[in-house]
Design a protein around this motif. Structure first.
Motif, PDB file in Angstrom:
ATOM      1  N   ARG A  72       0.846  -1.194   0.000  1.00 32.19           N
ATOM      2  CA  ARG A  72       0.000   0.000   0.000  1.00 32.19           C
ATOM      3  C   ARG A  72       0.877   1.239   0.000  1.00 32.19           C
ATOM      4  O   ARG A  72       1.998   1.214   0.510  1.00 32.19           O
ATOM      5  N   ALA A  73       0.347   2.308  -0.572  1.00 30.20           N
ATOM      6  CA  ALA A  73       1.076   3.576  -0.620  1.00 30.20           C
ATOM      7  C   ALA A  73       0.085   4.715  -0.444  1.00 30.20           C
ATOM      8  O   ALA A  73      -1.035   4.650  -0.956  1.00 30.20           O
ATOM      9  N   ASN A  74       0.517   5.751   0.273  1.00 31.18           N
ATOM     10  CA  ASN A  74      -0.365   6.910   0.384  1.00 31.18           C
ATOM     11  C   ASN A  74      -0.349   7.679  -0.930  1.00 31.18           C
ATOM     12  O   ASN A  74       0.393   7.343  -1.864  1.00 31.18           O
ATOM     13  N   GLU A  75      -1.174   8.691  -1.021  1.00 36.32           N
ATOM     14  CA  GLU A  75      -1.386   9.400  -2.286  1.00 36.32           C
ATOM     15  C   GLU A  75      -0.095   9.974  -2.864  1.00 36.32           C
ATOM     16  O   GLU A  75       0.155   9.849  -4.063  1.00 36.32           O
ATOM     17  N   ILE A  76       0.756  10.573  -2.042  1.00 36.51           N
ATOM     18  CA  ILE A  76       1.961  11.193  -2.607  1.00 36.51           C
ATOM     19  C   ILE A  76       3.046  10.177  -2.952  1.00 36.51           C
ATOM     20  O   ILE A  76       3.935  10.480  -3.734  1.00 36.51           O
ATOM     21  N   ALA A  77       2.967   8.982  -2.414  1.00 38.80           N
ATOM     22  CA  ALA A  77       3.970   7.959  -2.718  1.00 38.80           C
ATOM     23  C   ALA A  77       3.517   7.009  -3.822  1.00 38.80           C
ATOM     24  O   ALA A  77       4.339   6.312  -4.423  1.00 38.80           O
ATOM     25  N   ARG A  78       2.232   6.983  -4.104  1.00 39.06           N
ATOM     26  CA  ARG A  78       1.687   5.990  -5.035  1.00 39.06           C
ATOM     27  C   ARG A  78       2.283   6.110  -6.443  1.00 39.06           C
ATOM     28  O   ARG A  78       2.743   5.121  -7.015  1.00 39.06           O
ATOM     29  N   THR A  79       2.284   7.293  -7.017  1.00 37.25           N
ATOM     30  CA  THR A  79       2.807   7.453  -8.380  1.00 37.25           C
ATOM     31  C   THR A  79       4.305   7.168  -8.444  1.00 37.25           C
ATOM     32  O   THR A  79       4.741   6.401  -9.307  1.00 37.25           O
ATOM     33  N   PRO A  80       5.133   7.731  -7.542  1.00 33.98           N
ATOM     34  CA  PRO A  80       6.553   7.379  -7.621  1.00 33.98           C
ATOM     35  C   PRO A  80       6.804   5.881  -7.431  1.00 33.98           C
ATOM     36  O   PRO A  80       7.686   5.316  -8.064  1.00 33.98           O
ATOM     37  N   TYR A  81       6.009   5.243  -6.577  1.00 37.41           N
ATOM     38  CA  TYR A  81       6.222   3.819  -6.327  1.00 37.41           C
ATOM     39  C   TYR A  81       5.835   2.974  -7.541  1.00 37.41           C
ATOM     40  O   TYR A  81       6.569   2.069  -7.931  1.00 37.41           O
ATOM     41  N   THR A  82       4.705   3.255  -8.144  1.00 38.35           N
ATOM     42  CA  THR A  82       4.270   2.441  -9.287  1.00 38.35           C
ATOM     43  C   THR A  82       5.093   2.714 -10.540  1.00 38.35           C
ATOM     44  O   THR A  82       5.094   1.897 -11.456  1.00 38.35           O
ATOM     45  N   ALA A  83       5.791   3.853 -10.581  1.00 39.88           N
ATOM     46  CA  ALA A  83       6.644   4.183 -11.726  1.00 39.88           C
ATOM     47  C   ALA A  83       8.120   4.166 -11.325  1.00 39.88           C
ATOM     48  O   ALA A  83       8.945   4.834 -11.934  1.00 39.88           O
ATOM     49  N   LEU A  84       8.472   3.388 -10.323  1.00 44.00           N
ATOM     50  CA  LEU A  84       9.806   3.371  -9.736  1.00 44.00           C
ATOM     51  C   LEU A  84      10.886   3.103 -10.780  1.00 44.00           C
ATOM     52  O   LEU A  84      10.812   2.145 -11.547  1.00 44.00           O
ATOM     53  N   VAL A  85      11.881   3.977 -10.807  1.00 44.19           N
ATOM     54  CA  VAL A  85      13.076   3.810 -11.628  1.00 44.19           C
ATOM     55  C   VAL A  85      14.280   4.129 -10.742  1.00 44.19           C
ATOM     56  O   VAL A  85      14.125   4.600  -9.615  1.00 44.19           O
ATOM     57  N   ASP A  87      16.440   6.491 -10.378  1.00 47.34           N
ATOM     58  CA  ASP A  87      16.646   7.801  -9.750  1.00 47.34           C
ATOM     59  C   ASP A  87      15.392   8.377  -9.082  1.00 47.34           C
ATOM     60  O   ASP A  87      15.346   9.555  -8.757  1.00 47.34           O
ATOM     61  N   THR A  88      14.388   7.554  -8.830  1.00 50.09           N
ATOM     62  CA  THR A  88      13.191   8.020  -8.149  1.00 50.09           C
ATOM     63  C   THR A  88      13.546   8.509  -6.742  1.00 50.09           C
ATOM     64  O   THR A  88      14.293   7.853  -6.020  1.00 50.09           O
ATOM     65  N   VAL A  89      13.007   9.674  -6.394  1.00 49.68           N
ATOM     66  CA  VAL A  89      13.145  10.205  -5.041  1.00 49.68           C
ATOM     67  C   VAL A  89      11.740  10.475  -4.532  1.00 49.68           C
ATOM     68  O   VAL A  89      10.950  11.162  -5.181  1.00 49.68           O
ATOM     69  N   PHE A  90      11.423   9.909  -3.378  1.00 51.66           N
ATOM     70  CA  PHE A  90      10.090  10.074  -2.801  1.00 51.66           C
ATOM     71  C   PHE A  90      10.019  11.374  -2.014  1.00 51.66           C
ATOM     72  O   PHE A  90      10.968  11.739  -1.321  1.00 51.66           O
ATOM     73  N   PRO A  91       8.877  12.057  -2.096  1.00 56.20           N
ATOM     74  CA  PRO A  91       8.721  13.300  -1.330  1.00 56.20           C
ATOM     75  C   PRO A  91       8.509  13.006   0.154  1.00 56.20           C
ATOM     76  O   PRO A  91       8.061  11.921   0.534  1.00 56.20           O
ATOM     77  N   ASP A  92       8.839  13.995   0.990  1.00 55.73           N
ATOM     78  CA  ASP A  92       8.533  13.879   2.409  1.00 55.73           C
ATOM     79  C   ASP A  92       7.041  13.632   2.579  1.00 55.73           C
ATOM     80  O   ASP A  92       6.230  14.162   1.823  1.00 55.73           O
ATOM     81  N   CYS A 140      19.627  -3.175   4.712  1.00 50.11           N
ATOM     82  CA  CYS A 140      19.003  -3.765   3.538  1.00 50.11           C
ATOM     83  C   CYS A 140      18.536  -2.677   2.566  1.00 50.11           C
ATOM     84  O   CYS A 140      18.871  -2.694   1.391  1.00 50.11           O
ATOM     85  N   HIS A 141      17.763  -1.740   3.076  1.00 54.13           N
ATOM     86  CA  HIS A 141      17.178  -0.712   2.203  1.00 54.13           C
ATOM     87  C   HIS A 141      18.221   0.247   1.631  1.00 54.13           C
ATOM     88  O   HIS A 141      17.963   0.887   0.613  1.00 54.13           O
ATOM     89  N   ASP A 142      19.406   0.350   2.248  1.00 56.84           N
ATOM     90  CA  ASP A 142      20.494   1.138   1.653  1.00 56.84           C
ATOM     91  C   ASP A 142      20.920   0.545   0.317  1.00 56.84           C
ATOM     92  O   ASP A 142      21.527   1.223  -0.498  1.00 56.84           O
ATOM     93  N   GLN A 143      20.630  -0.723   0.083  1.00 52.90           N
ATOM     94  CA  GLN A 143      21.035  -1.391  -1.148  1.00 52.90           C
ATOM     95  C   GLN A 143      20.021  -1.240  -2.281  1.00 52.90           C
ATOM     96  O   GLN A 143      20.263  -1.671  -3.395  1.00 52.90           O
ATOM     97  N   ALA A 144      18.859  -0.636  -1.979  1.00 56.33           N
ATOM     98  CA  ALA A 144      17.850  -0.428  -3.019  1.00 56.33           C
ATOM     99  C   ALA A 144      18.345   0.618  -4.009  1.00 56.33           C
ATOM    100  O   ALA A 144      19.035   1.566  -3.634  1.00 56.33           O
ATOM    101  N   ALA A 145      17.980   0.466  -5.245  1.00 58.59           N
ATOM    102  CA  ALA A 145      18.451   1.373  -6.298  1.00 58.59           C
ATOM    103  C   ALA A 145      17.723   2.712  -6.301  1.00 58.59           C
ATOM    104  O   ALA A 145      18.179   3.657  -6.917  1.00 58.59           O
ATOM    105  N   SER A 146      16.590   2.798  -5.606  1.00 60.61           N
ATOM    106  CA  SER A 146      15.762   4.001  -5.679  1.00 60.61           C
ATOM    107  C   SER A 146      15.352   4.493  -4.300  1.00 60.61           C
ATOM    108  O   SER A 146      14.374   4.025  -3.729  1.00 60.61           O
ATOM    109  N   VAL A 149      14.062   2.232  -1.547  1.00 60.21           N
ATOM    110  CA  VAL A 149      12.804   1.523  -1.779  1.00 60.21           C
ATOM    111  C   VAL A 149      13.001   0.457  -2.852  1.00 60.21           C
ATOM    112  O   VAL A 149      13.537   0.735  -3.923  1.00 60.21           O
ATOM    113  N   PHE A 150      12.537  -0.757  -2.528  1.00 62.52           N
ATOM    114  CA  PHE A 150      12.503  -1.835  -3.508  1.00 62.52           C
ATOM    115  C   PHE A 150      11.120  -1.827  -4.135  1.00 62.52           C
ATOM    116  O   PHE A 150      10.124  -1.589  -3.457  1.00 62.52           O
TER     117      PHE A 150
END
Length: 159
Positions: A72-85, A87-92, A140-146, A149-150
């Motif tokens: 699950r993702a909240n509204e501001i994280a949903r688009t970056p998460y579903t389009a994860l590449v 160099d994706t950076v999630f907003p606060d 673990c999460h330090d190793q994610a490319a984005s 976040v995996f």
């Protein structure tokens, strides 16, 4: 978290881009001999009301043991998460969760505040088992490319 292809190893070997930090983590130690009941995490109700990112549950291999989950993702994280590449950076304010379908399963949540992620481990009732920046989660999460976040398995990623 986030979640789905992160830290656990499969029978075929580690997942591409996955971490094995969980296997090298030191055993947790008790801070004191007193027993305290876990407290319900204040964000649990909010997470329960977030819509799943996928239309079907998935088997998470990112946290041991494997379990069937909704991501699950909240509204501001949903688009970056579903389009994860890469160099994706999630907003606060981003909130990502992996909630188990098992009545005895464990849930995992990530929340980004002031440019940093905080991690939450919850039992099936939403009681807080661990929070903050535990070395296991961070390692673990330090190793994610984005942005720590995996993403979803490729078979479930957005087209």
């Amino acid at each position: 978290m986030l979640l789905s292809a992160a830290c656990a190893e499969t029978a075929q070997g580690p997942l591409a881009g996955a971490s094995d930090a969980w296997a090298r983590a030191p055993e947790p130690t008790l801070a004191s001999a007193t027993h305290q009941e876990p407290a319900r995490w204040e964000g649990y109700e909010q997470v329960l009301h977030l819509p799943p990112v996928t239309t079907v549950p998935l088997v998470s291999r990112g946290h041991a043991p494997e379990q069937t989950v909704d991501v699950r993702a909240n509204e501001i994280a949903r688009t970056p998460y579903t389009a994860l590449v890469t160099d994706t950076v999630f907003p606060d304010g981003s909130l990502l969760a992996e909630l188990s379908h098992d009545a005895n399963g464990t849930g995992y949540v990530m929340r980004k505040t002031a440019g940093a992620w905080t991690y939450f481990e919850l039992d099936a009732r939403g009681d807080l088992l661990a929070s903050g920046t535990p070395a296991l989660c961070v390692g673990c999460h330090d190793q994610a490319a984005s942005d720590h976040v995996f993403g979803l398995p490729r078979s479930l990623s957005a087209p």
